[in-house]
Structure formats: structure tokens, C-alpha cells
Design a protein around this motif. Structure first.
Motif, PDB file in Angstrom:
ATOM      1  N   ARG A  76      31.353   7.378  58.395  1.00 59.25           N
ATOM      2  CA  ARG A  76      30.821   8.729  58.598  1.00 59.25           C
ATOM      3  C   ARG A  76      30.511   9.367  57.250  1.00 59.25           C
ATOM      4  N   ALA A  77      29.905  10.555  57.318  1.00 58.20           N
ATOM      5  CA  ALA A  77      29.558  11.302  56.113  1.00 58.20           C
ATOM      6  C   ALA A  77      30.814  11.898  55.487  1.00 58.20           C
ATOM      7  N   PRO A  78      30.802  12.193  54.177  1.00 60.33           N
ATOM      8  CA  PRO A  78      31.962  12.827  53.540  1.00 60.33           C
ATOM      9  C   PRO A  78      32.103  14.278  54.019  1.00 60.33           C
ATOM     10  N   GLN A  79      33.341  14.711  54.192  1.00 60.98           N
ATOM     11  CA  GLN A  79      33.607  16.079  54.655  1.00 60.98           C
ATOM     12  C   GLN A  79      34.587  16.813  53.755  1.00 60.98           C
ATOM     13  N   ARG A  80      35.341  16.090  52.930  1.00 60.60           N
ATOM     14  CA  ARG A  80      36.346  16.686  52.068  1.00 60.60           C
ATOM     15  C   ARG A  80      35.999  16.417  50.599  1.00 60.60           C
ATOM     16  N   PRO A  81      36.537  17.221  49.674  1.00 65.31           N
ATOM     17  CA  PRO A  81      36.223  17.030  48.255  1.00 65.31           C
ATOM     18  C   PRO A  81      36.621  15.666  47.708  1.00 65.31           C
TER      19      PRO A  81
ATOM     20  N   ARG B 194      39.271   9.756  38.980  1.00 63.67           N
ATOM     21  CA  ARG B 194      39.966  10.321  40.135  1.00 63.67           C
ATOM     22  C   ARG B 194      39.843   9.376  41.320  1.00 63.67           C
ATOM     23  N   SER B 195      40.776   9.505  42.231  1.00 62.02           N
ATOM     24  CA  SER B 195      40.784   8.650  43.416  1.00 62.02           C
ATOM     25  C   SER B 195      40.006   9.330  44.542  1.00 62.02           C
ATOM     26  N   TYR B 196      39.145   8.554  45.222  1.00 66.65           N
ATOM     27  CA  TYR B 196      38.362   9.049  46.356  1.00 66.65           C
ATOM     28  C   TYR B 196      38.526   8.073  47.520  1.00 66.65           C
ATOM     29  N   ARG B 197      38.425   8.625  48.708  1.00 65.41           N
ATOM     30  CA  ARG B 197      38.488   7.821  49.930  1.00 65.41           C
ATOM     31  C   ARG B 197      37.074   7.526  50.403  1.00 65.41           C
ATOM     32  N   VAL B 198      36.769   6.259  50.615  1.00 61.76           N
ATOM     33  CA  VAL B 198      35.446   5.875  51.095  1.00 61.76           C
ATOM     34  C   VAL B 198      35.390   6.109  52.602  1.00 61.76           C
ATOM     35  N   THR B 199      34.464   6.988  53.034  1.00 63.54           N
ATOM     36  CA  THR B 199      34.341   7.287  54.454  1.00 63.54           C
ATOM     37  C   THR B 199      33.164   6.586  55.111  1.00 63.54           C
TER      38      THR B 199
END
Length: 813
Positions: free
Chosen positions: A133-138, A164-169
Motif C-alpha cells: 500500500r501507499a505510505p501513510q506515516r512519516p 533513519r529506519s523506515y518501514r517498507v509498505t
């Protein structure tokens, strides 16, 4: 009756014209590609129009005794637009959406550089989610499939600070490597809240560009292929320089073709003097003689121009590919292949050949038949007055151009080199017989000392045929002078750049990045390391400024660097007045090359990378412009008007251990000053790659013309060789005579070309570095002289050997 030398002349002129057409057409391909070049449209493929800030700086420049001239230069960075400008654009009939697009570099933990955007920009390619899905959070991101991650995975990304750490959505299909964040996150990471890099307009049909321009006054609306320039500024920034370089080298190629081909035609006419004299004796009018020669030359020029024009398209494409491969041109710099360069090559070739033939036939077609028969047997002793006057005039022009090179600096001095050499070479061509006689007096004695009998024959041949010797030595001098001046000028610039940077670099270490750049925090982190006394962030950019050249101001794009407040501790650009400590706010330090009449305390307008005009106060003038760029600006001023906030490198004073700093940032590493200096030298050499390519092509053409000229001149001497054999000279004696004659003629030409190099290069070095210390490689000198001498000697001796193998007849034709 068919004549052997007539066939040889046709083949020689055809070969020279063929290569001339290839050379001119190849430069034309590069020029046309530059004029038509736009960056390819990738991300904006679904957008019908792109609205950006102004992409060029336009200014009216005053001219002495003339009306002001409008000049324009492209900007190097993105010119941002207010997001609020999207409202009026949405109100334009037919517009269904306006997307505020931002772009910024992102570095992944694997060291791969991708481009970051807001998720709204995914609709512009368009990208479609293949998974997730599309990203929704920073802290969420969507990546391209080429990143090799799946939805739900955690990745470390570096944008403007530490990773920084990011979650792949989600994952989008493979395309240009990209990372999509939420719109708000992307705006924050871009560092310019309320502003976008571009506004992408999507319509229901063909966009109304005029209506869009009215809705966005002061902004630029790009449609069609011009959308690519809004996506990537690299091509637009490179275009003016490539136009100037291609135009300059194209003009030089035309002038070289005129000299080489003109010399061949003149030599051909001289060797066929008996034929034209007989035509005049049997009643042919001067115009009939001229018409015959022009038609014969045109019969060689037209097929040579057609074949060369077709081949030039491939040669131009090869030059373009080589420059793309070497990184001289940006990847998106497209190739344009149309018939125009081939047609231009054909036109130039035919005009050069026919004009040379007409000029060469004027004298022999005007003189009386009896006089023509006499002159066909023996060359006139003196030179026509017009030729002496014209030669002296070109010599004066060359000396004046040399004076310009000595008193000007930077690009103006470099641009004058080609015209300077050609003016001196034309003078040599016109005064060649006089130079040949002078060379015979010196080198003839050497030849006589080496072999008394053959040496006397060689001296006699050189003096008796001084016109022929002058025609032969001209391409020799041209080959040596052109190759020497262009190669040694480039090596002088490279050497001076490296020397100036090495002399002025006070840093002990340099932090560099393997990726798109260093976050601004790297300099602060280095400054906190014990043992570090100064850490200067350096950010490269380009500015537009009016530079005074030869009494007039011209708009120029100049390389610039934004440097930190402690720059005086890590660099010494050779400050002649003022100081770098005052470099803050809207101030500037200028190299002497571009300062002109400006001094410390003066105010000058300049346009920053994104086209923003500032009235900058000059706080320093320095001498080492090659090593440190022509313009130094405060780091914060450059960073605020650049496409990205990343620095290029950080100069560090102190031998402290910087591993704690480099470990905190992806792709960062520390190198010593020598390694960084070598890296800078490699970049400088790479920038001169296009010069080496074109210089090699033109020098190759000159050598081909030299070989053709010498072979033609030697082949036309079969009567002379036959007469020498009949009076008792052996084949070995004739060949020895030719070797010594080649020593005299080729040596005089090489000495003349070397003299031109010896005069021009020190003057250029003075203009560039302030010191008459050019970087001249003995090996390169030897290679140039060996190539010219070897090819010239082969072109003389091989045809002579073939002629001497024939059986000598008492009835000399």
C-alpha cells in the motif's frame, strides 16, 4: 591524354576532402545535438505541462558603440516555485490536477543512490503499486522493485542527516530508482517547506500553455520535450558549453580544411603547369582554363562531400557515445541525427574545394601563353607582392592575438588559441617559400655535411623548388603547431589546477562521499572530534555573473563553491586583497580571472544556482582560481539556493581519527590530501576529454593531408628522377638525396611549428597561471615530431621507390 599525376592529384584531393567532410560533419552532429538536447522525460511522462521557476538568467549587456545585447545563461540548480501557485493553475479550464513535486537524493544502506519524492508524484510516471500500500506515516516508504525488498521490511535510508529506519509498505515496478514518502514527509525532507521543485499539470487534453502562463506569471511553463529540462537540469546546464565548444571546433575544422585542401589544390595546379600552359598556347581563354580546373575539382569534391557527410553521422555518434561513456556529457544528453550536418559538410567541402581551385588558377590563367610555358619549366624566383603583404598581415594578426592571450585570462585566453594558431599558420602558408629558403641555408649545410654529393643535390632541389617546398612545409608546421598548442594548453591547465590546489590546500584530511553527497551535519561532527582544529564544508555549484572581457562585460556561468566560516584555516586560494574571514551573508570572494575592475568593497550582481539574484559585496580577491574555482560564497547562502542540501566534501585540519564520523554516515570516508588532489586532477582531465577527442580528429586529418600532399608532390617529380638516372645517378644516390631533402623541408616545417608552440604556450601559461611555466611533456613532444616526421618521410620515400623501380627511358615524358 591521361596523366599519372592527374590521377594522383584527384585521389589525393578526394581523400583530403573526404576526411574534411567527416570532420566538419561530426562537429555539426555534436552542435546540432547540443542545440536540440533536452533531458529525457521519465517521471513527468503523465504530466502535460511542468511549471517551474525561471530556468535562465537573461540580462541586457552594454556594448561599446552599439545597442545593448541580450544575453542568456541557464541556471544550474532547480528554481523552486511556491506550492500556493497550484491554486490558479487548477482554475485553468481543462486542468484536472496539479501535483507539487519535490526531489531529493536518498542513500540506501547498500550504498545505492535513489531519488526521493512525495507519494503524490507517483502519479506522474505513472507508478502503480505491484505489492503493498501507499505510505501513510512519516516512517513509511514505498521503494522500487530494483531495491530488492518486500513490504514489511525495515530499511535504513540517509537523506539530510544520519540514516533513519523506515518501514517498507509497498513496492512499485522497476523504473528509475525512487523512494516515495508521504507528501508531508517529503516536503520536510526536501528542506523547503511551502515550496516545490515543480508543479506538474495534468489535463484532459492538449494543455493550453498560454493560459497556464497567464495563471503563473513569472514562472516557466514547459511542454513536450522541454519537460525533461524541468526534471533534470544537467542537460540544460551543459548545453551552452557544448554549443560553444562544438561551434569553436567546427570553425577550426573548416579553417583547417581550407588550409590543407587549399595547399593540395595549389600544389596540383603547380604540378600541372605545363598542361595549362599548353591550353593557353593553343588558344584557351583564362576563364576556360579556370572552368576546367574548377569542374575537375568539383568532380572530386561532390562525391567526397557526399561520402564524408554520410560517414560524419557515424563519426559524430561515436564522439557523442565516447563523451557519454566518459561522463563528460550527462546521461540524458541525447543524440540528434538529421541530414543537416551531412548537408553542411557537403556544402563546406564543395565550397572550400572550388574556391581553392579558382584562387589557385587565377595567376596561371592570366599570364601570356609563352610566359606560362616558361614558368612551367622553372618556378619564378620571387613571391608575388600580394602574397608577401597578405602573409605579413596574417603575421600581425597572429601577434595581436598572442597579445590578447597574454593580457586576458581564463576562458577568453583559451578561446583565442585556435584562431591564433590558424592566423600564424596562414602566414606560414603565404610566406612558406621564404621560410623554405631560410631553412635551406641552415639545414642544407647539415645535409651537405652528411653527404657532399647527395646533400648538394638536396640543397639545389629545395632552393630551385621553393614554392613546392613551401607548400609541403605548411601542413608539417600546421600539424606540429596545432597538436602541440592544444595538447600542451590542456596539460598546462591540468598541471596548474593540481599545483594551485596542492599549494593552497591546508587540510590534513578530506571527508568525501561515495554517494550523492555528505549531510551537513558531517562537518559539525568532524569539528567535535578531539584533535580537529577546523572542518570546512564545501558545496559546489555554478553562478551566473557578468565578467569583463576585453573592455566589455559578458554573462558567464562560473564554477563556484560554498565554504564554511572557517575556510581560512583549511584553504589558501592565494588571497591578494581582503580575507575569507569576512565571507558571510551576501558576500563573495572572486578570483583575479573574473574580478575585472572589481575590488574589495565593490558590489556586484550575481545569480545563484537557482537563479536568485543577490548584490554581493566583494570581500576578497585571490589568485588561485583554477585550484579553488572562480567564485567562493558563504556555505549557508549556497545551500539555501541549491537543489540538495548535501555537501560535496569536508576539509579537515588535524590528523585525528575520523572513523567515528565516517561510520555515522552512509558512503562517507576520509582520504588524505594527496589522494584528494589526485582525484581532483582526474576530474580536470576528464573535463578536457572533449578537447582531446576533437584535437585528435583534427590532428589526424592534418596528418592525412600532410601525407597526401607529400605523396602528390613526390609522384609529380618522375621527370626529375628520370633525368637524374640518365645523367648517371644511381637509385641509391637519388633516394639518399630525397632523404636529405626531406630532412631540409620537413625539418624546416617542424621547426616552424615548434617555434609557434614555443611562443604561444608560454603566453597562454602566463595568462592562466601568471607564470611562464607550461606543462610540456618531452615524450609528447617526441611523439608529435616522430609522427609528423615518420609519416612525412614515408610519404616521400615510398612513392619515390616505386617510381625508381621503373625502367628509365631516354625519352622523358
Amino acid at each position: 591524354m591521361k596523366r599519372i599525376e592527374g590521377k594522383g592529384a584527384f585521389a589525393g584531393i578526394f581523400a583530403a576532402l573526404l576526411f574534411a567532410a567527416v570532420l566538419v560533419g561530426a562537429c555539426g552532429v555534436l552542435l546540432e545535438s547540443a542545440l536540440r538536447a533536452h533531458a529525457p522525460v521519465h517521471r513527468f511522462a503523465a504530466a502535460d505541462a511542468i511549471v517551474t521557476g525561471p530556468q535562465n538568467v537573461t540580462q541586457r549587456m552594454k556594448r561599446l558603440g552599439d545597442d545593448p545585447e541580450k544575453q542568456s545563461r541557464p541556471i544550474a540548480e532547480r528554481a523552486r516555485v511556491p506550492v500556493a501557485a497550484a491554486g490558479p493553475l487548477r482554475a485553468v479550464p481543462g486542468v484536472r490536477a496539479v501535483v507539487a513535486d519535490v526531489s531529493f537524493p536518498v542513500l540506501t544502506s547498500t550504498g545505492r543512490a535513489v531519488t526521493g519524492h512525495g507519494w503524490d508524484s507517483a502519479a506522474l510516471r505513472p507508478y502503480e503499486l505491484s505489492e503493498g500500500r501507499a505510505p501513510q506515516r512519516p516512517d513509511e516508504v514505498v521503494l522500487s522493485r530494483s531495491a530488492g525488498v518486500r513490504p514489511g521490511a525495515a530499511v535504513r535510508l540517509q537523506v539530510a542527516g544520519t540514516p533513519r529506519s523506515y518501514r517498507v509498505t509497498g513496492v512499485v515496478p522497476s523504473g528509475p530508482a525512487a523512494a516515495f514518502f508521504t507528501t508531508g514527509t517529503a516536503m520536510a525532507l526536501n528542506g523547503h517547506p511551502g515550496h516545490a521543485d515543480a508543479l506538474a499539470v495534468l489535463t484532459d487534453g492538449k494543455p493550453d500553455a498560454d493560459a497556464l502562463r497567464k495563471a503563473a506569471p513569472g514562472l516557466t511553463v514547459a511542454t513536450g520535450s522541454a519537460r525533461g529540462d524541468a526534471e533534470d537540469r544537467a542537460v540544460a546546464s551543459a548545453r551552452p558549453d557544448i554549443v560553444e565548444i562544438a561551434g569553436s571546433f567546427g570553425g577550426l575544422a573548416v579553417m583547417t580544411a581550407l588550409v590543407v585542401v587549399g595547399g593540395l589544390v595549389v600544389l596540383s595546379v603547380r604540378e600541372r603547369g605545363r598542361e595549362f600552359a599548353l591550353l593557353r598556347a593553343v588558344g584557351a581563354t583564362p576563364w576556360q582554363v579556370r572552368g576546367r580546373l574548377v569542374r575537375e575539382t568539383a568532380r572530386a569534391a561532390v562525391p567526397a562531400g557526399l561520402a564524408g557527410g554520410v560517414l560524419s553521422l557515424g563519426a559524430g555518434a561515436a564522439m557523442h557515445a565516447a563523451m557519454i561513456r566518459k561522463g563528460v556529457l550527462p546521461d540524458g544528453f541525447g543524440l540528434s541525427l538529421t541530414p543537416l550536418p551531412a548537408l553542411a559538410a557537403l556544402a563546406v567541402t564543395v565550397l572550400a574545394a572550388t574556391a581553392s581551385a579558382l584562387l589557385a588558377s587565377l595567376r596561371i590563367s592570366r599570364i601570356r601563353p609563352v610566359q606560362a610555358l616558361g614558368e612551367s619549366a622553372a618556378e619564378p624566383a620571387g613571391l608575388p607582392r600580394w602574397r608577401v603583404i597578405a602573409g605579413v598581415a596574417f603575421l600581425v594578426v597572429g601577434v595581436n592575438a598572442l597579445g590578447v592571450s597574454a593580457v586576458t585570462t581564463g576562458p577568453t585566453a583559451s578561446a583565442s588559441l585556435g584562431g591564433l594558431v590558424m592566423a600564424l599558420i596562414v602566414a606560414v602558408a603565404l610566406l612558406g617559400p621564404l621560410l623554405a629558403r631560410a631553412g635551406e641555408r641552415v639545414l642544407g649545410r647539415v645535409a651537405a655535411a652528411l653527404s657532399p654529393v647527395a646533400g648538394r643535390l638536396a640543397r639545389h632541389a629545395a632552393v630551385a623548388a621553393s614554392l613546392r617546398a613551401g607548400s609541403i612545409m605548411t601542413p608539417v608546421a600546421l600539424a606540429v603547431a596545432f597538436a602541440g598548442v592544444q595538447l600542451f594548453a590542456q596539460s598546462t591547465v591540468v598541471h596548474a589546477t593540481a599545483a594551485q590546489f596542492a599549494d593552497g590546500n591546508r587540510a590534513d584530511q578530506v571527508i568525501v562521499a561515495d554517494g550523492p553527497g555528505l549531510p551537513q551535519g558531517a562537518a559539525d561532527a568532524a569539528r567535535r572530534v578531539p584533535g580537529v582544529t577546523a572542518a570546512t564544508p564545501v558545496k559546489r555549484t555554478a553562478v551566473v555573473m557578468a565578467v569583463k572581457e576585453l573592455g566589455e562585460k559578458n554573462l558567464r556561468s562560473l564554477g563556484a563553491q560554498g565554504v564554511g566560516a572557517d575556510a581560512a584555516a583549511t584553504m589558501d586560494p592565494g588571497v591578494a586583497s581582503g580575507g575569507l574571514a569576512a565571507l558571510r551573508g551576501n558576500t563573495v570572494a572572486l578570483s583575479r580571472d573574473v574580478a575585472g575592475g572589481l575590488h574589495v568593497g565593490s558590489t556586484t550582481p550575481l545569480w545563484l544556482g537557482d537563479g536568485t539574484r543577490v548584490d554581493a559585496r566583494v570581500v576578497a580577491v585571490y589568485d588561485r582560481g583554477l585550484g579553488f574555482g572562480d567564485v567562493l560564497l558563504p556555505h549557508d547562502l549556497v545551500a539555501a539556493h541549491s537543489s540538495t542540501p548535501l555537501d560535496d566534501h569536508v576539509l579537515v585540519r588535524g590528523n585525528a581519527d575520523l572513523r567515528s564520523v565516517t561510520a555515522a554516515y552512509l558512503g562517507a570516508r576520509a582520504v588524505d590530501r594527496d589522494a584528494f588532489g589526485a582525484r581532483l586532477s582526474d576530474e580536470t582531465r576528464l573535463q578536457g576529454f572533449i578537447s582531446y577527442v576533437v584535437v585528435g580528429a583534427i590532428a589526424g586529418f592534418i596528418v592525412i593531408g600532410l601525407v597526401t600532399t607529400l605523396a602528390l608532390a613526390t609522384g609529380a617529380r618522375r621527370r626529375e628522377f628520370a633525368l637524374l638516372r640518365l645523367v648517371g645517378a644511381t637509385r641509391r644516390q637519388v633516394l639518399r638525396m630525397l632523404r636529405l631533402e626531406a630532412l631540409i623541408v620537413l625539418g624546416t616545417g617542424a621547426a616552424t611549428g615548434s617555434l609557434i608552440v614555443a611562443v604561444v604556450i608560454p603566453a597562454f601559461a602566463i595568462a592562466v597561471t601568471g607564470l611562464p611555466l607550461p606543462a610540456v611533456s618531452p615524450l609528447t613532444c617526441a611523439a608529435i615530431l616522430a609522427t609528423v616526421a615518420g609519416s612525412g618521410a614515408a610519404a616521400v620515400l615510398l612513392p619515390a621507390r616505386a617510381l625508381l623501380r621503373r625502367r628509365t627511358s631516354p625519352n622523358i615524358p
